[in-house]
Design a protein around this motif. Structure first.
Motif: not given
Length: 63
Positions: A16-18, A22-23
């Protein structure tokens, strides 16, 4: 099977790219593969090898 090292089988890793809020969105990390001519079973063959294997000397390059 295109993004896999022929020596150490290093491949694509997903995660995940955070963002700061924090999306989380899906992303991938691809290995640094180079197409080289190497000696495989006594004959020169073109294979895809990661740069870590090239630097450490795990691949005998063909001239």
């Amino acid at each position: 099977m295109a993004n896999v090292c022929a020596v150490c089988a290093k491949g694509v890793v997903t995660g995940f790219q955070v963002s700061h809020s924090h999306i989380r969105t899906k992303r991938s990390w691809k290995p640094n593969l180079q197409s080289v001519r190497a000696i495989v079973n006594g004959s020169p063959t073109r294979i895809k090898v990661c740069t870590r294997c090239l630097r450490s000397g795990k691949v005998q390059r063909a001239i």
